[in-house]
Write a protein that holds these residues in place. Structure first.
Motif, mmCIF file in Angstrom:
data_model
loop_
_atom_site.group_PDB
_atom_site.id
_atom_site.type_symbol
_atom_site.label_atom_id
_atom_site.label_comp_id
_atom_site.label_asym_id
_atom_site.label_seq_id
_atom_site.Cartn_x
_atom_site.Cartn_y
_atom_site.Cartn_z
ATOM 1 N N GLY A 1 16.879 -7.275 8.929
ATOM 2 C CA GLY A 1 16.352 -7.881 8.099
ATOM 3 C C GLY A 1 14.401 -8.265 8.173
ATOM 4 O O GLY A 1 14.280 -7.772 7.396
ATOM 5 N N ARG A 2 14.327 -8.350 9.818
ATOM 6 C CA ARG A 2 13.054 -8.405 10.002
ATOM 7 C C ARG A 2 12.408 -7.245 9.772
ATOM 8 O O ARG A 2 11.445 -7.147 8.313
ATOM 9 N N LEU A 3 12.721 -6.054 9.696
ATOM 10 C CA LEU A 3 12.290 -4.898 9.543
ATOM 11 C C LEU A 3 12.142 -4.773 8.247
ATOM 12 O O LEU A 3 10.869 -4.100 8.037
ATOM 13 N N LEU A 4 13.166 -4.934 7.569
ATOM 14 C CA LEU A 4 13.119 -4.992 5.699
ATOM 15 C C LEU A 4 12.005 -5.385 5.561
ATOM 16 O O LEU A 4 11.461 -5.367 4.442
ATOM 17 N N ASP A 5 12.301 -6.417 5.641
ATOM 18 C CA ASP A 5 11.221 -7.824 5.377
ATOM 19 C C ASP A 5 9.831 -7.371 5.240
ATOM 20 O O ASP A 5 8.477 -7.192 4.398
ATOM 21 N N GLN A 6 9.290 -6.756 6.742
ATOM 22 C CA GLN A 6 8.438 -5.957 6.797
ATOM 23 C C GLN A 6 7.608 -4.307 6.149
ATOM 24 O O GLN A 6 6.769 -4.598 5.209
ATOM 25 N N VAL A 7 8.936 -3.536 5.882
ATOM 26 C CA VAL A 7 8.784 -2.485 4.895
ATOM 27 C C VAL A 7 8.686 -3.105 3.805
ATOM 28 O O VAL A 7 7.616 -2.465 2.677
ATOM 29 N N ALA A 8 9.015 -4.151 3.089
ATOM 30 C CA ALA A 8 9.259 -4.800 1.674
ATOM 31 C C ALA A 8 7.732 -5.195 1.491
ATOM 32 O O ALA A 8 6.945 -5.280 0.442
ATOM 33 N N ALA A 9 7.475 -5.267 2.533
ATOM 34 C CA ALA A 9 5.418 -6.563 2.558
ATOM 35 C C ALA A 9 4.429 -5.217 2.014
ATOM 36 O O ALA A 9 3.886 -5.426 1.593
ATOM 37 N N ARG A 10 5.503 -4.693 2.740
ATOM 38 C CA ARG A 10 3.909 -2.401 2.821
ATOM 39 C C ARG A 10 4.195 -1.811 1.658
ATOM 40 O O ARG A 10 3.758 -0.830 1.405
ATOM 41 N N LEU A 11 4.866 -1.704 0.550
ATOM 42 C CA LEU A 11 5.299 -1.261 -0.136
ATOM 43 C C LEU A 11 4.122 -1.372 -1.284
ATOM 44 O O LEU A 11 4.237 -2.366 -1.361
ATOM 45 N N ALA A 12 4.099 -0.424 -2.725
ATOM 46 C CA ALA A 12 3.389 -1.086 -3.011
ATOM 47 C C ALA A 12 4.294 -1.181 -4.659
ATOM 48 O O ALA A 12 5.224 -1.108 -4.424
ATOM 49 N N PRO A 13 4.382 -2.251 -5.510
ATOM 50 C CA PRO A 13 5.495 -2.405 -6.448
ATOM 51 C C PRO A 13 5.759 -1.153 -7.073
ATOM 52 O O PRO A 13 4.747 -0.163 -7.400
ATOM 53 N N ASP B 1 0.880 -1.058 0.012
ATOM 54 C CA ASP B 1 0.034 0.398 0.251
ATOM 55 C C ASP B 1 1.018 1.499 0.160
ATOM 56 O O ASP B 1 0.046 2.088 -0.563
ATOM 57 N N LEU B 2 2.104 0.904 0.172
ATOM 58 C CA LEU B 2 3.184 2.605 0.796
ATOM 59 C C LEU B 2 3.611 3.144 -0.389
ATOM 60 O O LEU B 2 4.712 2.102 -1.200
ATOM 61 N N ASP B 3 3.621 4.062 -0.954
ATOM 62 C CA ASP B 3 4.610 4.791 -1.998
ATOM 63 C C ASP B 3 5.816 5.178 -1.501
ATOM 64 O O ASP B 3 6.917 4.513 -1.582
#
Length: 372
Positions: A276-288, A259-261
């Motif tokens: 690494g866990r933080l970045l995984d969560q960030v990646a999962a919340r980013l829109a393509p 959802d996030l840009d």
């Protein structure tokens, strides 16, 4: 590296116009030396290291009267002093033969501080904070005062601004980051959705918001662990598309999948127990096509040893680490570790600044931008 790197670097370099950055490494070395000598002098005067024999870091912490949650800092300091050749360590991990700085040595180091500050574009508040932290080490270790007393003397924000915004490397990185945000806004096909993690006093936010002027923004979620910083931000930035929320990055991020840009984390992602866990969560919340923007220190300089560790202590002692720093006293990930962690999270690195060979690399802070 990409054209975005060129654009961001040009913008950042414009902030150094008129500043001779050629002496940056030497100036940093002077600041580091003063911090190490100041710590050595304090340990020499107040602990058993002034006498013969080899001693464990825990015994030194006892001599210092360190509060339970700060006891680990004595070992952190001793490891840094050992790396600098100012104390010896035997095969059992005990320390001995601590260098005792002479008054003339300390006076010379302080004089170097006074010349190094302007060379690095540091305002007077930064030098004053460093000297103040050395004087206040006993009270800091006993937990009688906190880091906020260093960053906000008399309740004024000038020192915090000097640390996080009003200095050479912060101006370069924040300006380069703002150029990345401007590029994102120019490419946007919908109102932007932005999350900033651990935004603190808003030192980076203040430079990013102008880059969004005139662009449609659905929301800019300003988060921090402390209500203190949220209150400062509300007074500083107001409302509009800005929203404010308490957030602990050691827990799950707001649930906004794909959802996030943009996710911004300026000088704070290293606080995560597992980056690494933080970045995984960030990646999962980013829109393509969404971006993560990190500003990170990639090497702990001794000049931060009299302040930063006190902010990291938890109720139980040293900060919890489950990534490449596990089992060490390291505060920060190295550049290569960040690049690897971003890639592992499925994020493609677009920007990695300052460029290798730039004198600003001596300050060991970097801008990473990666895209999903």
């Amino acid at each position: 590296m990409s054209s975005l790197t060129d654009r961001a670097d040009r913008a950042g370099q414009a902030t150094t116009t008129g500043t001779d950055t050629g002496g940056t490494a030497e100036a940093v070395a002077h600041l580091d030396r003063l911090a190490l000598l100041g710590i050595a002098a304090d340990l020499r005067s107040r602990t058993r290291l002034r006498g013969p024999g080899a001693h464990e870091a825990d015994a030194v912490a006892t001599d210092l009267g360190a509060a339970r949650r700060h006891r680990w800092i004595a070992g952190h300091w001793l490891a840094a002093l050992h790396e600098a050749g100012l104390v010896s360590r035997d095969d059992t991990g005990r320390y001995h033969d601590l260098h005792g700085p002479r008054r003339a040595e300390l006076t010379a180091a302080r004089a170097h501080l006074e010349s190094a500050g302007p060379a690095l574009g540091y305002p007077a508040e930064l030098a004053e904070m460093m000297l103040r932290s050395l004087r206040m080490l006993p009270a800091l270790l006993r937990d009688e005062i906190g880091v906020q007393a260093l960053l906000y003397p008399d309740g004024e924000p000038a020192t915090a601004e000097a640390v996080y915004r009003d200095n050479l490397i912060s101006r370069y990185l924040n300006t380069a980051a703002a150029e990345v945000v401007a590029d994102l806004a120019e490419r946007a096909t919908r109102p932007l959705r932005i999350l900033e993690l651990g935004a603190g006093i808003g030192a980076t936010t203040a430079d990013l918001l102008p880059a969004l002027a005139g662009s449609p923004v659905e929301f800019y979620l300003f988060t921090d662990l402390s209500p203190f910083f949220l209150d400062i931000a509300r007074r500083r930035f107001g409302a509009g598309f800005l929203r404010y929320q308490l957030l602990d990055i050691a827990r799950d991020l707001p649930h906004r999948p794909n959802d996030l840009d943009l996710v911004v984390a300026a000088t704070m992602a290293h606080n995560a127990p597992h980056t690494g866990r933080l970045l995984d969560q960030v990646a999962a919340r980013l829109a393509p096509g969404g971006r993560v923007l990190l500003i990170e220190t990639v090497r702990e300089h001794p000049q931060s040893l009299t302040s930063m560790p006190f902010a990291l202590s938890t109720g139980d002692g040293p900060p919890e680490r489950h990534d490449g720093r596990a089992g060490t006293t390291r505060t920060y990930l190295r550049r290569a570790e960040w690049l690897s962690a971003l890639e592992t999270a499925g994020l493609r690195v677009e920007v990695d600044l300052p460029r290798q060979g730039d004198p600003l690399t001596a300050l060991s802070q970097r801008l990473f931008v990666a895209t999903r």
